[in-house]
Write a protein that holds these residues in place. Structure first.
Motif, short mmCIF file in Angstrom:
data_model
loop_
_atom_site.label_atom_id
_atom_site.label_comp_id
_atom_site.label_asym_id
_atom_site.label_seq_id
_atom_site.Cartn_x
_atom_site.Cartn_y
_atom_site.Cartn_z
N THR A 1 0.84 -1.20 0.00
CA THR A 1 0.00 0.00 0.00
C THR A 1 0.87 1.25 0.00
O THR A 1 0.61 2.20 -0.74
CB THR A 1 -0.94 0.00 1.23
N THR A 2 1.92 1.24 0.80
CA THR A 2 2.83 2.39 0.86
C THR A 2 3.52 2.60 -0.48
O THR A 2 3.64 3.73 -0.96
CB THR A 2 3.89 2.18 1.98
N ASP A 3 3.96 1.51 -1.10
CA ASP A 3 4.60 1.61 -2.42
C ASP A 3 3.63 2.23 -3.43
O ASP A 3 4.01 3.10 -4.21
CB ASP A 3 5.02 0.23 -2.94
N ALA A 4 2.39 1.76 -3.41
CA ALA A 4 1.39 2.27 -4.36
C ALA A 4 1.17 3.77 -4.15
O ALA A 4 1.13 4.54 -5.11
CB ALA A 4 0.08 1.51 -4.20
N ARG A 5 1.07 4.17 -2.89
CA ARG A 5 0.90 5.59 -2.57
C ARG A 5 2.08 6.41 -3.07
O ARG A 5 1.91 7.49 -3.64
CB ARG A 5 0.74 5.79 -1.06
N ASN A 6 3.29 5.90 -2.87
CA ASN A 6 4.49 6.61 -3.30
C ASN A 6 4.58 6.72 -4.83
O ASN A 6 5.04 7.73 -5.35
CB ASN A 6 5.74 5.95 -2.74
N ILE A 7 4.14 5.68 -5.53
CA ILE A 7 4.12 5.73 -7.00
C ILE A 7 3.13 6.80 -7.46
O ILE A 7 3.44 7.61 -8.33
CB ILE A 7 3.77 4.36 -7.60
N ILE A 8 1.95 6.80 -6.86
CA ILE A 8 0.93 7.79 -7.22
C ILE A 8 1.44 9.20 -6.92
O ILE A 8 1.28 10.12 -7.72
CB ILE A 8 -0.41 7.52 -6.49
N ARG A 9 2.08 9.37 -5.78
CA ARG A 9 2.63 10.68 -5.40
C ARG A 9 3.68 11.13 -6.42
O ARG A 9 3.67 12.27 -6.88
CB ARG A 9 3.25 10.61 -4.00
N SER A 10 4.59 10.23 -6.79
CA SER A 10 5.63 10.56 -7.77
C SER A 10 5.01 10.92 -9.12
O SER A 10 5.42 11.87 -9.77
CB SER A 10 6.59 9.38 -7.93
N ARG A 11 3.99 10.18 -9.50
CA ARG A 11 3.30 10.44 -10.77
C ARG A 11 2.61 11.80 -10.75
O ARG A 11 2.62 12.54 -11.73
CB ARG A 11 2.28 9.32 -11.03
N THR A 12 2.04 12.16 -9.61
CA THR A 12 1.38 13.46 -9.47
C THR A 12 2.39 14.59 -9.59
O THR A 12 2.14 15.60 -10.25
CB THR A 12 0.65 13.55 -8.11
N ILE A 13 3.56 14.41 -9.01
CA ILE A 13 4.60 15.44 -9.04
C ILE A 13 5.22 15.57 -10.43
O ILE A 13 5.40 16.67 -10.94
CB ILE A 13 5.70 15.12 -7.99
N HIS A 14 5.54 14.42 -11.05
CA HIS A 14 6.30 14.43 -12.30
C HIS A 14 5.43 14.32 -13.56
O HIS A 14 5.94 14.50 -14.67
CB HIS A 14 7.32 13.28 -12.31
N GLY A 15 4.17 14.01 -13.41
CA GLY A 15 3.29 13.86 -14.57
C GLY A 15 3.32 12.45 -15.14
O GLY A 15 2.38 12.02 -15.80
N SER A 16 4.39 11.73 -14.92
CA SER A 16 4.51 10.32 -15.32
C SER A 16 5.59 9.71 -14.43
O SER A 16 6.26 10.41 -13.69
CB SER A 16 4.88 10.19 -16.79
N VAL A 17 5.73 8.40 -14.51
CA VAL A 17 6.73 7.72 -13.69
C VAL A 17 7.67 6.94 -14.60
O VAL A 17 7.24 6.11 -15.39
CB VAL A 17 6.08 6.76 -12.68
N THR A 18 8.95 7.25 -14.49
CA THR A 18 9.97 6.53 -15.25
C THR A 18 10.73 5.62 -14.28
O THR A 18 10.56 5.69 -13.06
CB THR A 18 10.97 7.50 -15.90
N GLN A 19 11.60 4.82 -14.84
CA GLN A 19 12.43 3.95 -14.01
C GLN A 19 13.31 4.80 -13.08
O GLN A 19 13.50 4.44 -11.92
CB GLN A 19 13.29 3.06 -14.89
N LYS A 20 13.80 5.93 -13.57
CA LYS A 20 14.61 6.83 -12.72
C LYS A 20 13.79 7.36 -11.55
O LYS A 20 14.30 7.48 -10.44
CB LYS A 20 15.14 8.01 -13.54
N ASP A 21 12.52 7.69 -11.80
CA ASP A 21 11.65 8.16 -10.73
C ASP A 21 11.47 7.08 -9.68
O ASP A 21 11.49 7.36 -8.47
CB ASP A 21 10.27 8.59 -11.27
N LEU A 22 11.28 5.83 -10.11
CA LEU A 22 11.11 4.73 -9.17
C LEU A 22 12.36 4.54 -8.31
O LEU A 22 12.26 4.27 -7.12
CB LEU A 22 10.81 3.42 -9.91
N GLN A 23 13.53 4.70 -8.90
CA GLN A 23 14.78 4.53 -8.16
C GLN A 23 14.91 5.55 -7.03
O GLN A 23 15.61 5.31 -6.06
CB GLN A 23 15.98 4.62 -9.09
N LYS A 24 14.23 6.67 -7.17
CA LYS A 24 14.29 7.72 -6.15
C LYS A 24 13.32 7.46 -4.99
O LYS A 24 13.41 8.11 -3.95
CB LYS A 24 13.98 9.08 -6.78
N ILE A 25 12.40 6.51 -5.17
CA ILE A 25 11.44 6.20 -4.12
C ILE A 25 12.08 5.20 -3.16
O ILE A 25 12.67 4.20 -3.58
CB ILE A 25 10.14 5.60 -4.73
N GLU A 26 11.96 5.48 -1.88
CA GLU A 26 12.54 4.61 -0.86
C GLU A 26 11.99 3.19 -1.00
O GLU A 26 10.80 2.98 -1.16
CB GLU A 26 12.21 5.14 0.54
#
Length: 147
Positions: A105-130
């Motif tokens: 659930t936390t991972d899903a929330r963090n992905i959604i948060r990153s997508r909201t900030i960046h407009g999309s999620v790339t592999q680089k964005d995922l690497q920045k998520i704890e």
């Protein structure tokens, strides 16, 4: 006294490997170190993953040590990779993400948060998520379209 020669078995005499995604609990019990409970745990994990895509996923089964996994590698293989319908990381809902293996659930929330900030999620964005190391990203890429 004459020396006796050891005869190597021909490759034809070796029994063919069984597909890990088609085997039964009984097939698994035939492996040294696997009893009824552990065999059921392997089957349950296989179902959770929607079938094994990589034999190294066996290392993720609670209670399987590396020597038992090595025995499994000798007797089993993945003959046909499972068809997994990937979902788009940029369109998936939090609920969609939570249903996937490897994503909490936390991972899903963090992905959604990153997508909201960046407009999309790339592999680089995922690497920045704890908590998203290269192995986790490789595993979730089995279920998600990352680009």
């Amino acid at each position: 006294m004459p020396r006796s020669k050891k005869i190597k078995p021909s490759p034809m005499s070796e029994s063919p490997k069984t597909d890990i995604n088609q085997c039964s609990a009984t097939d698994l019990i035939s492996i040294r170190g696997i009893g009824p409970k552990l065999s059921q745990r392997i089957i349950k994990y296989r179902n959770y993953l929607k079938f094994f895509s990589d034999m190294d996923q066996l290392y993720e089964v609670y209670g399987l040590d590396s020597s038992v996994v090595a025995h499994l590698h000798k007797r089993f293989e993945i003959r046909i990779k499972p068809e997994i319908r990937r979902i788009g990381i940029d369109t998936a809902t939090q609920r969609d993400l939570e249903r996937l293996p490897y994503i909490s659930t936390t991972d899903a929330r963090n992905i959604i948060r990153s997508r909201t900030i960046h407009g999309s999620v790339t592999q680089k964005d995922l690497q920045k998520i704890e908590g998203f190391d290269s192995l986790k990203i490789a595993r979730i890429s089995l279920y998600l379209s990352l680009f």
